[in-house]
Design a protein around this motif. Structure first.
Motif: not given
Ligand SMILES: CC(C)(COP(=O)(O)OP(=O)(O)OC[C@H]1O[C@@H](n2cnc3c(N)ncnc32)[C@H](O)[C@@H]1OP(=O)(O)O)[C@@H](O)C(=O)NCCC(=O)NCCS
Length: 242
Positions: A64-88
């Motif tokens: 909160s004492n820094g800038s939103p444009n200076e992040p100190i941590a992140l997470i990156v994900c994806k989501q799709d149908l695995h083998r045409y059946k499992t929402n993963r």
């Protein structure tokens, strides 16, 4: 002796969380945080593969004492149908700057991503992590992930990986995936975490261990191509005919 009236307690720093906004503002920071901590060398196309298709599944944290444009941590994900059946759902990248570790920032980022993926009907969440990454294993296991299998020589550095899996109770019978929403507008904090500031960063720094000296398995390439960010790299190369 009475304490001086000018003595004041330090103002606690809060951690704010926001969604990914756009490539210009966020990608350089994501690359910096990932490349300084994770062993795999990702190309720009790997980052874009995730961030262009699932911008709503990427979150950043900043003090909160820094800038939103200076992040100190992140997470990156994806989501799709695995083998045409499992929402993963799939957690591709998670990194917390060393001096900010052990304040439950990663836990909160994983929670945010899990919530977003559950809202889109995820039935399970998976990820891979190096088999000697004790911090990541402890983090994910504290959140209910289980070790599904060991992937031999999964990483380019020769290390094994664990595939971790979090099964989720079904929310609805609808398994179709909604279209990815547009990226959020800049810098709207999602929630606030008031971290405990007493920890030093030292105990969060893991000494890198040497990769095991085992002969390469003949099927190592096959395993590497199975899934994961490595699989994504192959998919990206294939798409771009690299
Ligand atoms: C793994 C990582 C993301 C954890 O981030 P963090 O913000 O420090 O994690 P949290 O504070 O949310 O920790 C939650 C739990 O994880 C476990 N944990 C976190 N760091 C740990 C460590 N160094 N050793 C052992 N357990 C650890 C603990 O169980 C902790 O719970 P506690 O605080 O009640 O003890 C961070 O160390 C990191 O960025 N490492 C380098 C990149 C990486 O390995 N990413 C994961 C790849 S899959």
């Amino acid at each position: 002796m009475e304490p001086s009236s000018s003595t004041s307690l330090p103002v606690p720093v809060e951690i704010l969380y926001r969604p990914y906004t756009n490539e210009d503002d966020d990608l350089p920071h994501i690359q910096r945080l990932v490349e300084s901590e994770l062993s795999e060398p990702y190309t720009i196309y790997t980052y874009r593969y995730f961030l262009h298709q699932w911008p709503h599944l990427a979150f950043l944290a900043y003090p909160s004492n820094g800038s939103p444009n200076e992040p100190i941590a992140l997470i990156v994900c994806k989501q799709d149908l695995h083998r045409y059946k499992t929402n993963r759902g799939y957690i591709a990248m998670l990194s917390v700057s060393r001096e900010w570790r052990k304040r439950r920032i990663a836990s909160k980022l994983v929670d945010l991503a899990l919530e977003a993926m559950k809202n889109d009907g995820a039935e399970q969440i998976v990820l891979e992590t190096e088999s000697d990454n004790d911090a990541a294993l402890a983090l994910y296991e504290s959140l209910g992930f289980i070790r599904e299998k060991r992937l031999y020589r999964f990483y380019l550095n020769g290390k094994d990986a664990y595939r971790l899996l979090l099964p989720l109770p079904p929310l609805s019978t609808n398994r179709s995936l909604p279209p990815a929403p547009a990226p959020a507008q800049p810098s709207t904090p999602l929630l606030v975490n008031n971290p405990n500031q007493t920890e030093s960063n030292q105990d969060a720094v893991e000494a890198p261990k040497l990769p095991p000296r085992v002969p390469p398995r003949p099927d190592a390439e096959e395993v590497r191509g199975e899934e994961g960010v490595d699989g994504v790299e192959e998919e990206v190369r294939e798409r771009l005919r690299l």
